[in-house]
Design a protein around this motif. Structure first.
Motif, PDB file in Angstrom:
ATOM      1  N   SER A  17       6.553   7.107  11.417  1.00  0.00           N
ATOM      2  CA  SER A  17       7.653   6.640  10.561  1.00  0.00           C
ATOM      3  C   SER A  17       7.160   6.511   9.130  1.00  0.00           C
ATOM      4  CB  SER A  17       8.191   5.279  10.982  1.00  0.00           C
ATOM      5  OG  SER A  17       7.687   4.897  12.204  1.00  0.00           O
ATOM      6  N   ILE A  18       8.098   6.613   8.221  1.00  0.00           N
ATOM      7  CA  ILE A  18       7.762   6.481   6.803  1.00  0.00           C
ATOM      8  C   ILE A  18       8.654   5.411   6.184  1.00  0.00           C
ATOM      9  CG2 ILE A  18       7.741   7.631   4.547  1.00  0.00           C
ATOM     10  CD1 ILE A  18       7.176  10.254   5.942  1.00  0.00           C
ATOM     11  N   ASP A  19       8.022   4.494   5.459  1.00  0.00           N
ATOM     12  CA  ASP A  19       8.776   3.485   4.723  1.00  0.00           C
ATOM     13  C   ASP A  19       8.481   3.612   3.242  1.00  0.00           C
ATOM     14  OD1 ASP A  19      10.164   2.069   6.754  1.00  0.00           O
ATOM     15  OD2 ASP A  19       8.242   1.250   7.421  1.00  0.00           O
ATOM     16  N   LEU A  20       9.457   3.190   2.449  1.00  0.00           N
ATOM     17  CA  LEU A  20       9.265   3.211   1.001  1.00  0.00           C
ATOM     18  C   LEU A  20       8.752   1.863   0.535  1.00  0.00           C
ATOM     19  CD1 LEU A  20      12.421   4.967  -0.486  1.00  0.00           C
ATOM     20  CD2 LEU A  20      10.221   5.955   0.147  1.00  0.00           C
ATOM     21  N   ARG A  21       7.883   1.894  -0.451  1.00  0.00           N
ATOM     22  CA  ARG A  21       7.498   0.671  -1.141  1.00  0.00           C
ATOM     23  C   ARG A  21       7.730   0.913  -2.623  1.00  0.00           C
ATOM     24  NH1 ARG A  21       8.027  -1.091   2.914  1.00  0.00           N
ATOM     25  NH2 ARG A  21       6.703  -2.363   4.253  1.00  0.00           N
ATOM     26  N   ILE A  22       8.481   0.020  -3.242  1.00  0.00           N
ATOM     27  CA  ILE A  22       8.867   0.240  -4.627  1.00  0.00           C
ATOM     28  C   ILE A  22       7.927  -0.535  -5.553  1.00  0.00           C
ATOM     29  CG2 ILE A  22      10.808   0.199  -6.251  1.00  0.00           C
ATOM     30  CD1 ILE A  22      11.364   1.773  -3.665  1.00  0.00           C
ATOM     31  N   GLY A  23       7.278   0.167  -6.434  1.00  0.00           N
ATOM     32  CA  GLY A  23       6.362  -0.478  -7.378  1.00  0.00           C
ATOM     33  C   GLY A  23       7.104  -0.949  -8.610  1.00  0.00           C
ATOM     34  N   ALA A  24       6.548  -1.955  -9.253  1.00  0.00           N
ATOM     35  CA  ALA A  24       7.225  -2.521 -10.422  1.00  0.00           C
ATOM     36  C   ALA A  24       6.801  -1.837 -11.715  1.00  0.00           C
ATOM     37  CB  ALA A  24       6.968  -4.018 -10.496  1.00  0.00           C
ATOM     38  N   GLY A  25       6.189  -0.667 -11.596  1.00  0.00           N
ATOM     39  CA  GLY A  25       5.910   0.101 -12.797  1.00  0.00           C
ATOM     40  C   GLY A  25       4.692  -0.332 -13.579  1.00  0.00           C
ATOM     41  N   ALA A  26       3.631  -0.745 -12.869  1.00  0.00           N
ATOM     42  CA  ALA A  26       2.364  -0.994 -13.556  1.00  0.00           C
ATOM     43  C   ALA A  26       1.506   0.250 -13.386  1.00  0.00           C
ATOM     44  CB  ALA A  26       1.664  -2.211 -12.971  1.00  0.00           C
ATOM     45  N   PHE A  27       0.974   0.761 -14.488  1.00  0.00           N
ATOM     46  CA  PHE A  27       0.156   1.980 -14.434  1.00  0.00           C
ATOM     47  C   PHE A  27      -1.006   1.809 -13.464  1.00  0.00           C
ATOM     48  CE2 PHE A  27      -3.455   4.368 -16.502  1.00  0.00           C
ATOM     49  CZ  PHE A  27      -3.041   5.624 -16.099  1.00  0.00           C
ATOM     50  N   VAL A  28      -1.611   0.635 -13.466  1.00  0.00           N
ATOM     51  CA  VAL A  28      -2.807   0.424 -12.650  1.00  0.00           C
ATOM     52  C   VAL A  28      -2.489   0.500 -11.153  1.00  0.00           C
ATOM     53  CG1 VAL A  28      -2.724  -2.099 -12.479  1.00  0.00           C
ATOM     54  CG2 VAL A  28      -4.937  -0.944 -12.524  1.00  0.00           C
ATOM     55  N   CYS A  29      -1.234   0.289 -10.790  1.00  0.00           N
ATOM     56  CA  CYS A  29      -0.871   0.362  -9.370  1.00  0.00           C
ATOM     57  C   CYS A  29      -0.925   1.794  -8.838  1.00  0.00           C
ATOM     58  CB  CYS A  29       0.491  -0.271  -9.120  1.00  0.00           C
ATOM     59  SG  CYS A  29       0.397  -2.052  -9.132  1.00  0.00           S
ATOM     60  N   GLY A  30      -1.167   2.775  -9.696  1.00  0.00           N
ATOM     61  CA  GLY A  30      -1.433   4.131  -9.222  1.00  0.00           C
ATOM     62  C   GLY A  30      -2.858   4.270  -8.726  1.00  0.00           C
ATOM     63  N   GLU A  31      -3.732   3.369  -9.136  1.00  0.00           N
ATOM     64  CA  GLU A  31      -5.114   3.370  -8.641  1.00  0.00           C
ATOM     65  C   GLU A  31      -5.059   2.964  -7.184  1.00  0.00           C
ATOM     66  OE1 GLU A  31      -9.142   2.359  -7.686  1.00  0.00           O
ATOM     67  OE2 GLU A  31      -7.417   1.042  -7.512  1.00  0.00           O
ATOM     68  N   GLU A  32      -5.777   3.695  -6.344  1.00  0.00           N
ATOM     69  CA  GLU A  32      -5.518   3.561  -4.910  1.00  0.00           C
ATOM     70  C   GLU A  32      -5.736   2.155  -4.341  1.00  0.00           C
ATOM     71  OE1 GLU A  32      -7.835   6.882  -3.691  1.00  0.00           O
ATOM     72  OE2 GLU A  32      -9.702   5.754  -3.569  1.00  0.00           O
ATOM     73  N   THR A  33      -6.787   1.456  -4.774  1.00  0.00           N
ATOM     74  CA  THR A  33      -7.014   0.127  -4.177  1.00  0.00           C
ATOM     75  C   THR A  33      -5.984  -0.878  -4.687  1.00  0.00           C
ATOM     76  OG1 THR A  33      -8.651  -0.469  -5.865  1.00  0.00           O
ATOM     77  CG2 THR A  33      -9.482   0.528  -3.846  1.00  0.00           C
ATOM     78  N   ALA A  34      -5.573  -0.731  -5.963  1.00  0.00           N
ATOM     79  CA  ALA A  34      -4.529  -1.605  -6.496  1.00  0.00           C
ATOM     80  C   ALA A  34      -3.207  -1.308  -5.796  1.00  0.00           C
ATOM     81  CB  ALA A  34      -4.386  -1.411  -7.999  1.00  0.00           C
ATOM     82  N   LEU A  35      -2.956  -0.027  -5.554  1.00  0.00           N
ATOM     83  CA  LEU A  35      -1.726   0.380  -4.876  1.00  0.00           C
ATOM     84  C   LEU A  35      -1.643  -0.259  -3.484  1.00  0.00           C
ATOM     85  CD1 LEU A  35      -0.271   3.952  -4.830  1.00  0.00           C
ATOM     86  CD2 LEU A  35      -0.428   2.670  -2.721  1.00  0.00           C
ATOM     87  N   MET A  36      -2.751  -0.223  -2.772  1.00  0.00           N
ATOM     88  CA  MET A  36      -2.723  -0.791  -1.417  1.00  0.00           C
ATOM     89  C   MET A  36      -2.534  -2.300  -1.450  1.00  0.00           C
ATOM     90  SD  MET A  36      -5.424   1.649   0.570  1.00  0.00           S
ATOM     91  CE  MET A  36      -6.756   0.995  -0.387  1.00  0.00           C
ATOM     92  N   ALA A  37      -3.166  -2.959  -2.435  1.00  0.00           N
ATOM     93  CA  ALA A  37      -2.953  -4.401  -2.576  1.00  0.00           C
ATOM     94  C   ALA A  37      -1.472  -4.667  -2.820  1.00  0.00           C
ATOM     95  CB  ALA A  37      -3.792  -4.952  -3.724  1.00  0.00           C
TER      96      ALA A  37
END
Ligand SMILES: Cc1cc2nc3c(=O)[nH]c(=O)nc-3n(C[C@H](O)[C@H](O)[C@H](O)COP(=O)(O)O)c2cc1C
Ligand code: SF4
Ligand code: SF4
Ligand code: FES
Lengths: 238, 567
Positions: free
Chosen positions: B286-306
């Motif tokens: 299954s695939i779920d969406l997670r919506i980011g609040a538009g912080a550039f750093v959240c593209g960094e993989e460990t920040a994204l997972m947090a």
């Protein structure tokens, strides 16, 4: 448990494979400068003062979060590292208002001590003089954001030692700050247990006990260490 | 769902085709200039002309020449024939269509004429493109799964689940030579192999759709134009590494991409292409969406997972790498949108086919978002190794109004500026790194002689300063000081010592920061210093240098234009 042998600054050292470079170094009396590290709480690798050189690795590695490995050749002190560490401290002093002469933590401050020992005799960067508030709403403690270096020690002890989860970080970049609960005055926090661990963990004059004045904010680190390690060492059972 | 059902859907879709297809771009670029209204007007005109049985008006994804939108393309076959996928895209591509002019386009189907201008389909902008990732973009209807299935969609997933072992899939990816399109260019097959080998009952697959680089819109276009390709790529990856749950982390600033993904996931679930026992195999996903609040750093993989875990999006030191311990401490495969979108084609056409495209160390194609001082802005997909000159001068049509190209910025705030003298460089991972820039995720900003390079450096430094998460000192406080020094230079208040301080900080921040954001934040400064140092020197304070120290007796206000010739 398996032992690893390696060298630190030319010294032959052995330590358990789970040890960090920082732990192994302190075991043999080699001091690596740190600011965000606090014994007993998990490390975040944020201050970057503990960076060391490892032969064969192009990047500098944080000693507090890097585990030792067999045959590692670690160098904790070099002209380059000393320069970066001094620059890091200069950046901190330029970032907020660290006016030691009127600070409660004067002469009991880890930032100040590091500046002495690492030979940071002046700041070449423009002071930014930000206007940060002081939160004096708590009945026992105060927080002066001007002195905060964002090491997040207080946040980590609050969550992981006390389990209260009062302290947190909001904002990003230079605007990030330590907050209480939902960014409200500390005195109105409903989760704060008034344990004072955050105050004990703070390396600078940012968190202090009320009633102290310039140079009076001495922290009893042995007390904190006791709290932090007592469970592991079974010291609760008298 | 079995393969026969899939074929049946495809056949039915093909049988319903009409001799004339009017495709109207419904991606964010054209929608922002009212392509929705254009599509409605086209629908009305078809009805009014009584052409419903002959003409299909189809909302499609990006047709690439974004600067001329809203775009409408009309493909018509001789009576009796229908427009096949292979022949689509030959008809005239109308530019800047308005709801008012839409009816006149429908007139042309009946032999009438129109005042609306059409792009030349023989322009290098179109003919030099090589589509793998964008093969369906502008052709299939992104809101109808049947449209994707008719273009061979989900066939690769079927083959993988029914005919290939996970190891064979990983081996195919290794053999293809595909490297991550999110910036660093890490070999995708190798990453998959690591996650596949890590033993764990729970593994995750994450699609990184955070796309935060200023000027970049490749991933958004892929998601808006062909969302099923990304879902299919993720499902194939999940089978290969042994994951059952996927997440797509997409920024909230992309509402259309989010809605298309939601529609796509819903349709795939309804057909049993996501869920449990897919293609009657034991594979569940299954695939779920997670919506980011538009912080550039959240593209960094460990920040994204947090961030996916609901925590503050800040990076953490690696190791452990996500492949060993990622989301919720489970082994996690994280790849970029474009990386996943390449996967179905690699499986369908074979690893050797893919490995035959591009250069020795950079295989396949790369999508670039061409922007800045260039005649044709839009999306281009070219084989790796295409010379930069071909992209900006031939395809992009050079600087508008006869200007001269001075430099090309790639890699966004982590990248650098390539001077015009180096335009003959082939675009691949290693060549760009050698020039002090990076491939990055695909933003390509063209600058002409009116651009001041110190301004460019300051712009990107401001971006990094604002987007720094604030966790580590060198990045949080260092970017502030570097930005301050750059501003000081631009105000003509800086001395040579300030310039030295800036260079020293660049070195320190690059060497000591925790994550890629800080480590690469100095790149725009370093690369402009490398190629345009004189512009910095020219801006220093008059008394900053001894007479003749910078080789000038007086200061020039406008920097000398760079020669455009080869090197
Ligand atoms: C500051 C920063 C921002 C990043 N932003 C993105 C992004 O928006 N999209 C992306 O795919 N990768 C981004 N990355 C790279 C990811 O960390 C990661 O390497 C990538 O998603 C891996 O996918 P790939 O192997 O398919 O390229 C970023 C990295 C850094 C350091
Ligand atoms: S208040 Fe003290 S302990 Fe907390 S982050 Fe600031 S400096 Fe560190
Ligand atoms: S380099 Fe910048 S973005 Fe990365 S962890 Fe440090 S402060 Fe945060
Ligand atoms: S002590 Fe290691 S980074 Fe701060």
């Amino acid at each position: 448990m398996a032992a690893r042998t390696f060298t630190i600054d030319g010294k032959h050292v052995s330590a358990d494979e789970s040890a960090t470079i920082l732990e192994a170094a302190s075991e043999v009396g080699i001091t690596i400068p740190t600011l965000c590290h606090l014994d007993g709480v998990y490390d975040v690798g944020a201050c970057r003062l503990c960076l060391v050189e490892v032969t064969g690795v192009p990047k500098l590695l944080p000693a507090c979060t890097t585990r030792v490995a067999e045959g590692m050749d670690i160098n904790t002190d070099s002209e380059r590292l000393r320069k970066y560490r001094r620059m890091t401290l200069e950046l901190l002093f330029a970032e907020r208002n660290h006016v030691c002469a009127v600070c409660v933590a004067n002469s009991h401050c880890e930032l100040q001590t590091l500046a002495y020992t690492l030979g940071m005799d002046h700041v070449r960067y423009e002071y930014t003089f930000p206007r940060w508030p002081v939160d004096n709403t708590h009945s026992l403690f105060g927080m002066d954001h001007n002195r905060c270096i964002m090491c997040t020690r207080c946040v980590r002890v609050c969550w992981h030692i006390e389990g209260a989860g009062t302290k947190n970080v909001s904002g990003r970049g230079a605007r990030s700050q330590v907050i209480s609960d939902l960014n409200q005055p500390w005195g109105t926090s409903e989760t704060c247990t008034r344990c004072g661990k955050c105050v004990m963990s703070c390396p600078t004059g940012a968190l202090f006990a009320k009633g102290v004045t310039v140079s009076e904010m001495e922290r009893d680190r042995t007390k904190l260490e006791f709290i932090v390690t007592a469970r592991e060492k079974k010291q609760w059972i008298a | 769902m079995v393969i026969d059902d899939l074929i049946e859907i495809a056949e039915k879709e093909k049988a319903a085709r009409k001799p004339c297809v009017v495709r109207c771009c419904m991606a964010a670029g054209c929608m922002s200039s009212n392509s929705q209204g254009v599509k409605e007007a086209l629908d009305r005109a078809v009805k009014a002309a009584g052409l419903e049985d002959r003409v299909e008006v189809r909302g499609v994804g990006c047709m690439k020449l974004c600067c001329q939108g809203p775009l409408v393309q009309i493909d018509q076959e001789a009576p009796g024939a229908t427009v096949e996928v292979q022949t689509i895209g030959k008809g005239p591509l109308y530019e800047k269509v308005t709801p008012e002019s839409a009816a006149s386009l429908i007139e042309t189907i009946k032999g009438g004429s129109t005042d609306v201008s059409a792009a030349d389909p023989q322009h290098p902008f179109f003919t030099q493109q090589f589509s793998i990732v964008l093969a369906n973009s502008g052709i299939v209807d992104p809101e109808r799964i049947e449209s994707y299935i008719a273009a061979e969609g989900y066939h690769a997933l079927h083959d993988v689940l029914r005919e290939m072992t996970p190891k064979e899939v990983v081996d195919a990816l290794i053999k293809s030579g595909l490297r991550g399109r999110g910036g660093a260019g890490y070999p995708t097959g190798l990453k998959w192999a690591t996650v596949a080998k890590t033993a764990s009952a729970q593994k995750y697959v994450i699609c990184n759709a955070d796309e935060g680089d200023p000027g970049a819109f490749m991933d958004r276009s892929v998601l808006e134009s062909d969302p099923h390709a990304v879902l299919e790529g993720m499902a194939i990856a999940a089978h290969a590494v042994g994951a059952s749950q996927g997440f797509i982390y997409v920024r909230a600033e992309y509402p259309l991409a989010i809605s298309r993904l939601q529609t796509a996931i819903k349709q795939a679930k309804q057909l049993g292409l996501l869920g449990s026992g897919i293609f009657e195999s034991p594979f569940n996903f299954s695939i779920d969406l997670r919506i980011g609040a538009g912080a550039f750093v959240c593209g960094e993989e460990t920040a994204l997972m947090a961030s996916v875990e609901g925590k503050r999006g800040t990076p953490r030191p690696r190791p452990p790498f996500p492949a060993e311990s990622g989301l919720y401490n489970s082994p996690t495969l994280i790849n970029n949108v474009e990386t996943f979108a390449n996967v179905p084609a690699i499986i369908r056409k074979g690893a050797d086919w893919f490995a035959g495209i591009g250069t020795e160390k950079s295989k396949g194609t790369k999508v670039f978002a061409l922007a800045g001082k260039i005649t044709n802005t839009g999306l281009i997909e070219v084989p790796m190794g295409t010379p930069l000159r071909k992209i900006v001068e031939e395809m992009g049509g050079g600087a508008p109004d006869g200007g001269t190209i001075k430099a090309v910025q790639t890699g966004g705030p982590s990248g650098g500026c390539i001077p015009a003298a180096a335009l003959d460089t082939p675009v691949d991972y290693d060549s760009l790194t050698k020039l002090g820039s990076i491939m990055g995720s695909g933003g390509m900003i063209v600058m002409d002689e009116t651009t001041r390079m110190v301004d460019v450096a300051r712009f990107f430094m401001e971006f990094c300063m604002d987007e720094s998460c604030g966790k580590c000192i060198p990045c949080r406080a260092g970017t502030v000081q570097m930005h301050h020094l750059l501003a000081k230079i631009l105000e003509r208040k800086a001395t040579l010592r300030d310039l030295q301080k800036l260079e020293e900080l660049c070195d320190m921040v690059r060497s000591t920061s925790l994550c890629g954001l800080g480590q690469t934040a100095p790149n725009p400064v370093l690369s402009t210093l490398r190629y345009f140092r004189q512009e910095y020197l020219d801006l220093l304070r008059e008394d900053a240098l001894g007479p003749g120290a910078n080789g000038h007796s007086s200061r020039t206000t406008t920097p000398a234009p760079q020669p455009a010739g080869g090197n």
